[in-house]
Design an enzyme around this catalytic site. Structure first.
Site, PDB file in Angstrom:
ATOM      1  N   HIS A 202       0.826  -1.203   0.000  1.00  0.00           N
ATOM      2  CA  HIS A 202       0.000   0.000   0.000  1.00  0.00           C
ATOM      3  C   HIS A 202       0.861   1.255   0.000  1.00  0.00           C
ATOM      4  CE1 HIS A 202      -3.927  -1.730   0.298  1.00  0.00           C
ATOM      5  NE2 HIS A 202      -3.656  -2.405   1.411  1.00  0.00           N
ATOM      6  N   CYS A 258       0.334   2.799  -4.680  1.00  0.00           N
ATOM      7  CA  CYS A 258      -0.365   4.048  -4.976  1.00  0.00           C
ATOM      8  C   CYS A 258       0.466   5.244  -4.525  1.00  0.00           C
ATOM      9  CB  CYS A 258      -1.712   4.079  -4.252  1.00  0.00           C
ATOM     10  SG  CYS A 258      -2.945   2.963  -4.933  1.00  0.00           S
TER      11      CYS A 258
END
Length: 394
Positions: A202, A258
């Site tokens: 993440h 991301c």
């Protein structure tokens, strides 16, 4: 430094939001948006801003495209050759740091034996959490095979941090272990060394309080325990693995997460459409350069974008778009090699083709899928260079 910790819960799903640390410079109250994993945007008033912005997780693990990270991944036709099948110039294999406990003495000897090539590969699954990712260890394993079989990295010079069953506690991707391993990666580096940092997990961003970000946000990666211990900021990654690089040392970072565009805070960002480098120097004038070496980063997307997993490459499994295209293109050009410019061209073309095949001619479907379009990768560097002349070598 006057750091402040903020902990709160989502107003929608009541999930505890991450443990965040900031370095406020102004006591003025402000309202900050925070997007929870469930997608709900929380408005939080703080007197000392310490709020992170998170991408919408989407909770679509079984859809054709899901925000960030693998539901299950592997390039089905990746060669499964062992370290012994790599180039004859590779060092003979010895006990890998990914399968043995670390100690100061073994770390020192490993640093000496890994004088030319060294890699740190991190795959974070976030097991037993709502935002769990499936297949990140496979991504790491794919990268390991690429390094060994294509770029002749000795297996004993590749450290893997993952949540694979049986993994020693010292080699799980906690914040402490990642930070420690980042130091290991660059420790004792000398001219001629090739270093690689790969991260699959993440990514978040949070407001920049030091005025060293052009866009006003710090980019971060999320270790396994980021909800308790906090994220790892781009500022810290830069000071740990970019600043120590001596003349003649080359570091490549490949970050499939991301908001990872400028995760290393490098001074130059490549504009693929304009075929030119753009200045990414911090407004504050803070030092972000190396100590004479070269740092290059390939990120899954721009700072304000979200990376994607997709079944577009293999209808049976999910794959990380950036990791998949990168490995496949490098493998297909391993004979004569490929320049950075050619690599980007091939990646852009392949991703554009996949996006174009997803039935997005409909205006309605474009609205539905606009946030799931596979994003284009971003190249950044500590110095500018001719991307169509310089070969991509790890």
């Amino acid at each position: 430094m006057g750091s402040t910790t903020t902990t709160t819960t989502c107003s929608n799903c009541k999930t505890r939001l991450p443990h965040l640390t900031s370095h406020p410079t102004s006591p003025t109250p402000r309202v900050t948006q925070y997007r929870c994993f469930c997608g709900y945007v929380n408005l939080i008033e703080t007197t000392k801003p310490a709020v992170a912005q998170h991408h919408h997780e989407g909770q679509q693990q079984h859809s054709q495209h899901s925000h960030r990270r693998r539901a299950s991944s592997w390039i089905s036709h990746m060669k499964g050759s062992s370290p012994s099948s790599s180039s004859k110039n590779c060092k003979p294999p010895s006990p890998s740091p990914s399968s043995s406990s670390s100690s100061s003495s073994s770390s020192t000897s490993l640093i000496k034996s890994c004088g030319r090539k060294r890699a740190l590969l991190c795959g974070v699954t976030y097991t037993a959490r709502k935002y769990k990712l499936k297949g990140t260890y496979n991504d790491v394993n794919n990268m390991k095979h690429l390094l060994i079989n294509t770029f002749c990295f000795p297996a004993d010079c590749i450290r893997i941090l993952s949540e694979e069953e049986g993994q020693p506690k010292e080699l799980t991707p906690t914040k402490k272990n990642i930070e420690k391993s980042l130091k290991w990666l660059v420790e004792g580096c000398q001219a001629g060394d090739s270093l690689v940092f790969y991260f699959s997990g993440h990514g978040l961003r949070q407001p920049d309080f030091k005025d060293d970000e052009v866009d006003g946000f710090d980019e971060t990666i999320c270790p396994l325990d980021f909800m308790e211990e906090g994220m790892i900021l781009d500022n810290d990654i830069n000071s740990t693995i970019v600043h120590p690089l001596k003349e003649g040392v080359t570091l490549h970072a490949i970050v499939d997460a991301c908001h990872s565009g400028t995760i290393l805070d490098l001074l130059y960002v490549y504009d693929h459409k304009g075929n030119k480098w753009k200045d990414n120097s911090p407004p504050s004038g803070a030092r972000k350069s190396t100590s004479g070496g070269l740092a290059i980063c390939l990120s899954a997307c721009e700072d304000d974008k979200m990376a994607a997993d997709t079944t577009a490459f293999d209808r049976n499994v999910m794959n990380g778009a950036m990791t998949y295209t990168l490995i496949e293109i490098i493998k297909n050009h391993s004979g004569k090699g490929i320049t950075y410019g050619e690599l980007l061209d091939f990646m852009f073309d392949q991703i554009q083709r996949i996006n174009g095949e997803r039935c997005l001619n409909s205006r309605i479907l474009r609205k539905v899928f606009r946030h799931k379009i596979i994003q284009q990768p971003l190249l950044s560097s500590s110095e500018d260079f001719d991307v169509y002349k310089k070969k991509f070598l790890l």
